[in-house]
Scaffold this active site. Structure first.
Site, PDB file in Angstrom:
ATOM      1  N   HIS A  99     -16.898 -29.542  -7.624  1.00  0.00           N
ATOM      2  CA  HIS A  99     -15.671 -28.991  -7.797  1.00  0.00           C
ATOM      3  C   HIS A  99     -15.467 -27.695  -7.017  1.00  0.00           C
ATOM      4  O   HIS A  99     -16.111 -26.835  -7.159  1.00  0.00           O
ATOM      5  CB  HIS A  99     -15.106 -28.922  -9.253  1.00  0.00           C
ATOM      6  CG  HIS A  99     -13.919 -28.483  -9.415  1.00  0.00           C
ATOM      7  ND1 HIS A  99     -12.852 -28.633  -8.547  1.00  0.00           N
ATOM      8  CD2 HIS A  99     -13.140 -27.384 -10.241  1.00  0.00           C
ATOM      9  CE1 HIS A  99     -11.575 -28.304  -9.002  1.00  0.00           C
ATOM     10  NE2 HIS A  99     -11.952 -27.028  -9.798  1.00  0.00           N
ATOM     11  N   ASN A 142      -8.643 -24.571  -4.235  1.00  0.00           N
ATOM     12  CA  ASN A 142      -8.782 -25.451  -5.642  1.00  0.00           C
ATOM     13  C   ASN A 142      -7.829 -26.435  -5.677  1.00  0.00           C
ATOM     14  O   ASN A 142      -6.679 -26.188  -6.111  1.00  0.00           O
ATOM     15  CB  ASN A 142      -9.016 -24.723  -6.791  1.00  0.00           C
ATOM     16  CG  ASN A 142      -9.126 -25.423  -8.083  1.00  0.00           C
ATOM     17  OD1 ASN A 142      -9.130 -26.564  -8.187  1.00  0.00           O
ATOM     18  ND2 ASN A 142      -9.430 -24.981  -8.978  1.00  0.00           N
ATOM     19  N   CYS A 152      -9.088 -30.832 -13.352  1.00  0.00           N
ATOM     20  CA  CYS A 152      -9.954 -30.750 -12.172  1.00  0.00           C
ATOM     21  C   CYS A 152     -11.338 -31.692 -12.356  1.00  0.00           C
ATOM     22  O   CYS A 152     -11.740 -32.152 -11.209  1.00  0.00           O
ATOM     23  CB  CYS A 152     -10.534 -29.587 -11.824  1.00  0.00           C
ATOM     24  SG  CYS A 152      -9.315 -28.235 -11.821  1.00  0.00           S
TER      25      CYS A 152
HETATM   26  O1  UT7 Z   1     -10.447 -25.611 -11.724  1.00  0.00           O
HETATM   27  C1  UT7 Z   1     -10.854 -24.663 -12.697  1.00  0.00           C
HETATM   28  C2  UT7 Z   1      -9.865 -23.583 -12.113  1.00  0.00           C
HETATM   29  N1  UT7 Z   1     -10.314 -22.145 -12.540  1.00  0.00           N
HETATM   30  C3  UT7 Z   1     -11.164 -21.518 -12.077  1.00  0.00           C
HETATM   31  O2  UT7 Z   1     -12.359 -22.169 -11.577  1.00  0.00           O
HETATM   32  C4  UT7 Z   1     -11.316 -20.015 -12.378  1.00  0.00           C
HETATM   33  C5  UT7 Z   1     -12.705 -19.677 -12.755  1.00  0.00           C
HETATM   34  N2  UT7 Z   1     -12.582 -18.257 -12.851  1.00  0.00           N
HETATM   35  C6  UT7 Z   1     -12.493 -17.443 -11.463  1.00  0.00           C
HETATM   36  O3  UT7 Z   1     -12.725 -18.215 -10.442  1.00  0.00           O
HETATM   37  C7  UT7 Z   1     -12.612 -16.062 -11.546  1.00  0.00           C
HETATM   38  O4  UT7 Z   1     -12.634 -15.591 -12.919  1.00  0.00           O
HETATM   39  C8  UT7 Z   1     -11.335 -15.308 -10.709  1.00  0.00           C
HETATM   40  C9  UT7 Z   1     -11.323 -15.586  -9.357  1.00  0.00           C
HETATM   41  C10 UT7 Z   1      -9.937 -16.033 -11.467  1.00  0.00           C
HETATM   42  C11 UT7 Z   1     -11.108 -13.956 -11.031  1.00  0.00           C
HETATM   43  O5  UT7 Z   1     -12.106 -13.543 -10.540  1.00  0.00           O
HETATM   44  P1  UT7 Z   1     -12.886 -12.114 -11.578  1.00  0.00           P
HETATM   45  O6  UT7 Z   1     -14.172 -11.588 -10.812  1.00  0.00           O
HETATM   46  O7  UT7 Z   1     -13.125 -13.081 -12.987  1.00  0.00           O
HETATM   47  O8  UT7 Z   1     -11.705 -11.006 -11.704  1.00  0.00           O
HETATM   48  P2  UT7 Z   1     -11.233 -10.594 -13.052  1.00  0.00           P
HETATM   49  O9  UT7 Z   1     -10.154 -11.269 -13.585  1.00  0.00           O
HETATM   50  O10 UT7 Z   1     -12.114 -10.080 -14.114  1.00  0.00           O
HETATM   51  O11 UT7 Z   1     -10.390  -9.421 -12.560  1.00  0.00           O
HETATM   52  C12 UT7 Z   1     -10.902  -8.238 -11.919  1.00  0.00           C
HETATM   53  C13 UT7 Z   1      -9.993  -7.311 -11.384  1.00  0.00           C
HETATM   54  C14 UT7 Z   1      -8.678  -6.939 -12.070  1.00  0.00           C
HETATM   55  O12 UT7 Z   1      -8.286  -5.690 -11.997  1.00  0.00           O
HETATM   56  P3  UT7 Z   1      -8.921  -4.390 -12.794  1.00  0.00           P
HETATM   57  O13 UT7 Z   1      -8.439  -4.804 -14.321  1.00  0.00           O
HETATM   58  O14 UT7 Z   1     -10.289  -4.417 -12.638  1.00  0.00           O
HETATM   59  O15 UT7 Z   1      -8.197  -3.237 -12.256  1.00  0.00           O
HETATM   60  C15 UT7 Z   1      -7.755  -7.746 -11.871  1.00  0.00           C
HETATM   61  O16 UT7 Z   1      -6.330  -7.378 -12.186  1.00  0.00           O
HETATM   62  O17 UT7 Z   1      -9.338  -7.991 -10.225  1.00  0.00           O
HETATM   63  C16 UT7 Z   1      -7.999  -7.870 -10.457  1.00  0.00           C
HETATM   64  N3  UT7 Z   1      -7.476  -8.868  -9.437  1.00  0.00           N
HETATM   65  C17 UT7 Z   1      -7.123  -9.170  -8.289  1.00  0.00           C
HETATM   66  N4  UT7 Z   1      -7.013  -8.092  -7.170  1.00  0.00           N
HETATM   67  C18 UT7 Z   1      -6.531  -8.441  -6.258  1.00  0.00           C
HETATM   68  C19 UT7 Z   1      -7.172 -10.293 -10.114  1.00  0.00           C
HETATM   69  N5  UT7 Z   1      -6.707 -11.206  -9.187  1.00  0.00           N
HETATM   70  C20 UT7 Z   1      -6.456 -10.592  -8.195  1.00  0.00           C
HETATM   71  C21 UT7 Z   1      -6.183 -10.768  -6.728  1.00  0.00           C
HETATM   72  N6  UT7 Z   1      -6.301  -9.773  -5.905  1.00  0.00           N
HETATM   73  N7  UT7 Z   1      -5.552 -11.908  -6.448  1.00  0.00           N
END
Ligand code: UT7
Length: 322
Positions: free
Chosen positions: A249, A279, A111
């Site tokens: 980004h 993204n 990215c």
């Molecule tokens: O260009 C670089 C690319 N990457 C990035 O910039 C990613 C940077 N990270 C992020 O943007 C965030 O970490 C994410 C958007 C990927 C995830 O958000 P988060 O607030 O960190 O969520 P998490 O991974 O801590 O997950 C929280 C909950 C989990 O459920 P439990 O374990 O709390 O029950 C996940 O299973 O959200 C769940 N979850 C979803 N639920 C519905 C994860 N993805 C999804 C989804 N829909 N798409």
């Protein structure tokens, strides 16, 4: 002497995939995606490969800059989703636009790729080796997405964006830095192919797909971008108040909110369009910059900042006098 962006351009595939569309194939919802990321829809290619997106962007750049393809010195495409392992996507662009006198190569910095490519092109121009360049970020990340993994498939989109740049005696790139932290490369990977021994067989496995530790990437992003922006502004002796826009980004609006807060730059100064494109990796900054430019929001001499982070892990920040 410096390097100035003369024209911007972008091309995105026609097919719009909304959060509701994705909620039909994985257990997610428009509410979760929009609230946690700021993304509402993205463009997904229905056949156009990365080179085609890059070629369309390059044609637009030449047309907008009013230059003939034969006068181009350098073409750099930043991509992690090239059509081929070889040739480089930039070589296909060279052929398709007829830039017979240019040298063409690709850069891989995920990215941050557009920032790396712009930084390299700037050095060639400052060194007096080339007078101009086309720099493009182009991706079809949909090729590397596991469409059954809700933690990644909601985030990415396809697209391309770029800039035509020239040697300049006045306005242009003021200060920039690019950086890498390879020690944590494994928090964000894609496209792994294993060499299994035995006479060059290789296979692909789940590591072909985008694999990401979202929380660690989130932490890296907020830390690295903040430090990088602070360094670039302090080296340039420019205060945050003099910035007209920041083009970050386009990964997650929550990341931008944190960066805005930590740097004391009002959120309204950050140009955001991830709601429409998700993204798009190396294409995200140039697509956003092009939109800002197309809207006529940039005036000559405005100070703008481009900043991004990505796989590698990498980051890049550039302060520009438009
Ligand atoms: O260009 C670089 C690319 N990457 C990035 O910039 C990613 C940077 N990270 C992020 O943007 C965030 O970490 C994410 C958007 C990927 C995830 O958000 P988060 O607030 O960190 O969520 P998490 O991974 O801590 O997950 C929280 C909950 C989990 O459920 P439990 O374990 O709390 O029950 C996940 O299973 O959200 C769940 N979850 C979803 N639920 C519905 C994860 N993805 C999804 C989804 N829909 N798409």
């Amino acid at each position: 002497m410096t390097t100035r962006i003369i024209a911007t351009g972008a091309y995105v595939p026609e097919q719009v995939i909304t959060n509701d569309d994705i909620a039909k194939v994985v257990d997610t919802s428009d509410e979760w995606i929009a609230k946690r990321t700021g993304i509402k829809e993205r463009r997904i290619s229905s056949g156009e490969n990365t080179s085609m997106l890059a070629v369309k962007t390059a044609r637009q750049l030449l047309e907008r800059a009013g230059v003939e393809a034969e006068t181009l010195d350098l073409i750099i495409v930043a991509s992690i989703t090239a059509d081929y392992a070889t040739p480089a996507t930039s070589c296909i662009v060279q052929k398709e636009i007829g830039a017979t006198n240019a040298v063409a190569f690709d850069v891989s910095a995920a990215c941050s790729g557009f920032m790396f490519a712009l930084s390299i092109a700037d050095k060639y121009i400052r060194a007096g080796m080339y007078n101009n360049a086309v720099v493009i970020g182009a991706e079809t990340l949909s090729k590397y997405i596991d469409w059954s993994d809700r933690s990644t498939c909601v985030l990415f989109g396809d697209g391309a964006g770029g800039a035509y740049i020239e040697k300049s005696e006045t306005d242009g790139i003021i200060k920039e830095e690019i950086g890498t932290k390879g020690e944590i490369y494994d928090i964000l990977t894609a496209g792994y192919t294993a060499s299994t021994g035995a006479f060059n067989n290789y296979n692909t496995d789940h590591l072909w797909y985008v694999n990401m530790n979202g929380r660690e990437v989130f932490k890296f992003a907020t830390k690295s971008v903040v430090k990088s922006v602070e360094r670039v502004l302090s080296d340039a002796g420019v205060s945050v108040d003099s910035l007209k826009y920041v083009v970050p980004h386009q990964a997650n609006t929550r990341i931008v909110e944190i960066i805005s807060h930590k740097l004391g730059i009002p959120y309204e100064k950050f140009y955001i369009n991830m709601d429409k494109y998700g993204n798009t990796s190396s294409a995200s900054i140039p697509i956003a910059l092009n939109e800002l430019n197309e809207k006529g929001l940039l005036k000559r001499g405005d100070k703008i900042l481009l900043t991004g982070f990505g796989g590698g892990m990498t980051w890049g920040t550039m302060l520009i006098s438009w």
